[in-house]
Structures are given as structure tokens and as C-alpha cells.
Design a protein around this motif. Structure first.
Motif, PDB file in Angstrom:
ATOM      1  N   ASN A  46     -33.734  37.510  29.440  1.00  0.00           N
ATOM      2  CA  ASN A  46     -34.437  37.241  28.200  1.00  0.00           C
ATOM      3  C   ASN A  46     -34.991  38.479  27.533  1.00  0.00           C
ATOM      4  OD1 ASN A  46     -34.056  34.448  28.123  1.00  0.00           O
ATOM      5  ND2 ASN A  46     -35.605  34.172  29.701  1.00  0.00           N
ATOM      6  N   SER A  47     -34.635  39.654  27.966  1.00  0.00           N
ATOM      7  CA  SER A  47     -35.175  40.871  27.371  1.00  0.00           C
ATOM      8  C   SER A  47     -34.403  41.339  26.152  1.00  0.00           C
ATOM      9  CB  SER A  47     -35.194  41.982  28.422  1.00  0.00           C
ATOM     10  OG  SER A  47     -33.876  42.296  28.800  1.00  0.00           O
ATOM     11  N   THR A  48     -33.291  40.701  25.835  1.00  0.00           N
ATOM     12  CA  THR A  48     -32.450  41.146  24.730  1.00  0.00           C
ATOM     13  C   THR A  48     -32.193  39.988  23.784  1.00  0.00           C
ATOM     14  OG1 THR A  48     -31.335  42.617  26.267  1.00  0.00           O
ATOM     15  CG2 THR A  48     -30.260  42.256  24.159  1.00  0.00           C
ATOM     16  N   SER A  54     -31.323  34.374  22.355  1.00  0.00           N
ATOM     17  CA  SER A  54     -32.156  35.216  23.202  1.00  0.00           C
ATOM     18  C   SER A  54     -31.433  35.502  24.507  1.00  0.00           C
ATOM     19  CB  SER A  54     -33.477  34.505  23.487  1.00  0.00           C
ATOM     20  OG  SER A  54     -34.261  35.288  24.346  1.00  0.00           O
ATOM     21  N   GLY A  55     -31.289  36.767  24.834  1.00  0.00           N
ATOM     22  CA  GLY A  55     -30.760  37.144  26.133  1.00  0.00           C
ATOM     23  C   GLY A  55     -29.330  37.625  26.115  1.00  0.00           C
ATOM     24  N   ALA A  56     -28.998  38.324  27.166  1.00  0.00           N
ATOM     25  CA  ALA A  56     -27.633  38.792  27.391  1.00  0.00           C
ATOM     26  C   ALA A  56     -27.092  38.042  28.590  1.00  0.00           C
ATOM     27  CB  ALA A  56     -27.628  40.295  27.661  1.00  0.00           C
ATOM     28  N   ILE A  57     -25.852  37.686  28.538  1.00  0.00           N
ATOM     29  CA  ILE A  57     -25.224  36.967  29.640  1.00  0.00           C
ATOM     30  C   ILE A  57     -24.887  37.968  30.738  1.00  0.00           C
ATOM     31  CG2 ILE A  57     -23.215  35.613  30.345  1.00  0.00           C
ATOM     32  CD1 ILE A  57     -23.106  34.623  27.427  1.00  0.00           C
ATOM     33  N   LEU A 114     -21.712  42.963  34.771  1.00  0.00           N
ATOM     34  CA  LEU A 114     -21.665  43.181  33.327  1.00  0.00           C
ATOM     35  C   LEU A 114     -22.879  42.563  32.662  1.00  0.00           C
ATOM     36  CD1 LEU A 114     -17.995  42.103  32.467  1.00  0.00           C
ATOM     37  CD2 LEU A 114     -18.900  44.424  32.447  1.00  0.00           C
ATOM     38  N   SER A 115     -23.279  43.173  31.571  1.00  0.00           N
ATOM     39  CA  SER A 115     -24.233  42.591  30.648  1.00  0.00           C
ATOM     40  C   SER A 115     -23.438  42.347  29.379  1.00  0.00           C
ATOM     41  CB  SER A 115     -25.390  43.557  30.389  1.00  0.00           C
ATOM     42  OG  SER A 115     -26.262  43.012  29.420  1.00  0.00           O
ATOM     43  N   LEU A 116     -23.313  41.075  28.970  1.00  0.00           N
ATOM     44  CA  LEU A 116     -22.489  40.715  27.820  1.00  0.00           C
ATOM     45  C   LEU A 116     -23.374  40.347  26.643  1.00  0.00           C
ATOM     46  CD1 LEU A 116     -19.990  38.453  29.748  1.00  0.00           C
ATOM     47  CD2 LEU A 116     -19.675  40.830  29.074  1.00  0.00           C
ATOM     48  N   LYS A 117     -23.131  41.009  25.540  1.00  0.00           N
ATOM     49  CA  LYS A 117     -23.863  40.746  24.304  1.00  0.00           C
ATOM     50  C   LYS A 117     -22.828  40.449  23.244  1.00  0.00           C
ATOM     51  CE  LYS A 117     -27.218  44.074  25.879  1.00  0.00           C
ATOM     52  NZ  LYS A 117     -27.635  45.468  25.783  1.00  0.00           N
ATOM     53  N   GLU A 122     -21.165  45.737  28.897  1.00  0.00           N
ATOM     54  CA  GLU A 122     -21.550  47.012  29.503  1.00  0.00           C
ATOM     55  C   GLU A 122     -21.600  46.831  31.014  1.00  0.00           C
ATOM     56  OE1 GLU A 122     -25.086  50.368  29.511  1.00  0.00           O
ATOM     57  OE2 GLU A 122     -25.131  48.782  28.013  1.00  0.00           O
ATOM     58  N   VAL A 123     -20.961  47.750  31.731  1.00  0.00           N
ATOM     59  CA  VAL A 123     -21.016  47.717  33.185  1.00  0.00           C
ATOM     60  C   VAL A 123     -22.399  48.232  33.578  1.00  0.00           C
ATOM     61  CG1 VAL A 123     -20.060  48.632  35.328  1.00  0.00           C
ATOM     62  CG2 VAL A 123     -18.522  48.040  33.432  1.00  0.00           C
ATOM     63  N   THR A 124     -23.147  47.393  34.295  1.00  0.00           N
ATOM     64  CA  THR A 124     -24.504  47.776  34.701  1.00  0.00           C
ATOM     65  C   THR A 124     -24.592  48.164  36.171  1.00  0.00           C
ATOM     66  OG1 THR A 124     -25.044  45.435  35.108  1.00  0.00           O
ATOM     67  CG2 THR A 124     -25.571  46.340  32.921  1.00  0.00           C
TER      68      THR A 124
END
Length: 129
Positions: A46-48, A54-57, A114-117, A122-124
């Protein structure tokens, strides 16, 4: 006979009008469905905020490193299906921090987070298999 000509003329007019239109993919609907699915699974950060959602998958994947571009800050992975993103197996480039790109080399088989927006990923985190 005039009825047939009128029918053909109207049909051609309708086809001509439709030729200039493109099918639009329901990107927002797919993004919202993916975000909703992630929320149900508890995989949401929920930070993005993304496109009103709200949020990144968060997603996980497995694959092979096929390219690293440190200048561009990307890593290209030939990965298997990623169900959280509803993606089939494919090869694609992802954003990656220097700590990620420095941890592996081309040819390494890896597990990654991954963080998907939207459609961007983005590979985290990354680990050699």
C-alpha cells in the motif's frame, strides 16, 4: 431490386465507418482486476499509488538472465508464467537496481521478486537457483 441495392449500400457504409476505428484493449479493467486479485491474495504493497489503484502488485518468477544493461538499469529475463500479473512465459526487460544487476550474470537461472505497477515491472530481489 432497389431494396437489395440499399441493403448493400448501407452495409458498405457501415464497414467503411468501422474501418477507421481500432479495438481498444480494456487496460484499466485488466489492471483493476489484477489489483483486486492481489488484494484478495494479500499480495499488495500500500505504499504506492498507481492509476488510482492503491499499491503495487508483488509477484514472483523463475527464469534465465538473457541480458544486463547496467547503464539503462535493466535486466532481461526469459521467464516462465507469472500468474499474479496474468502473464504467459516470455522474455522481457525489467528495471533493476545496481545491487540486482551486479548479483547475477547472463545465463544464470534465477528466482526473482517483482513489483508491478500497471504494465511496468521492477525486479526487487533476485537469487541464483
Amino acid at each position: 431490386m432497389n431494396h437489395a441495392r440499399l441493403t448493400i449500400a448501407l452495409g458498405l457504409a457501415a464497414l467503411t465507418a468501422a474501418c477507421g476505428k481500432k479495438d481498444e484493449a480494456p487496460v484499466a479493467a485488466e489492471t483493476n482486476q489484477a489489483a483486486a486479485a492481489a488484494t484478495m491474495d494479500g499480495d499488495i504493497d500500500n505504499s504506492t499509488t498507481v492509476s488510482g489503484v492503491s499499491g503495487a502488485i508483488k509477484a514472483k518468477g523463475h527464469g534465465t538472465v538473457t541480458a544486463i544493461d547496467k547503464a539503462a538499469g535493466t535486466i532481461t529475463l526469459d521467464h516462465g508464467p507469472i500468474p499474479q500479473a496474468k502473464w504467459p512465459a516470455m522474455t522481457m526487460a525489467f528495471k533493476a537496481a545496481p545491487s540486482i544487476t551486479d548479483a547475477v550474470k547472463v545465463g544464470d537461472k534465477v528466482d526473482f521478486d517483482l513489483s508491478l505497477k500497471g504494465s511496468d515491472g521492477e525486479v526487487t530481489a533476485i537469487a541464483k537457483q
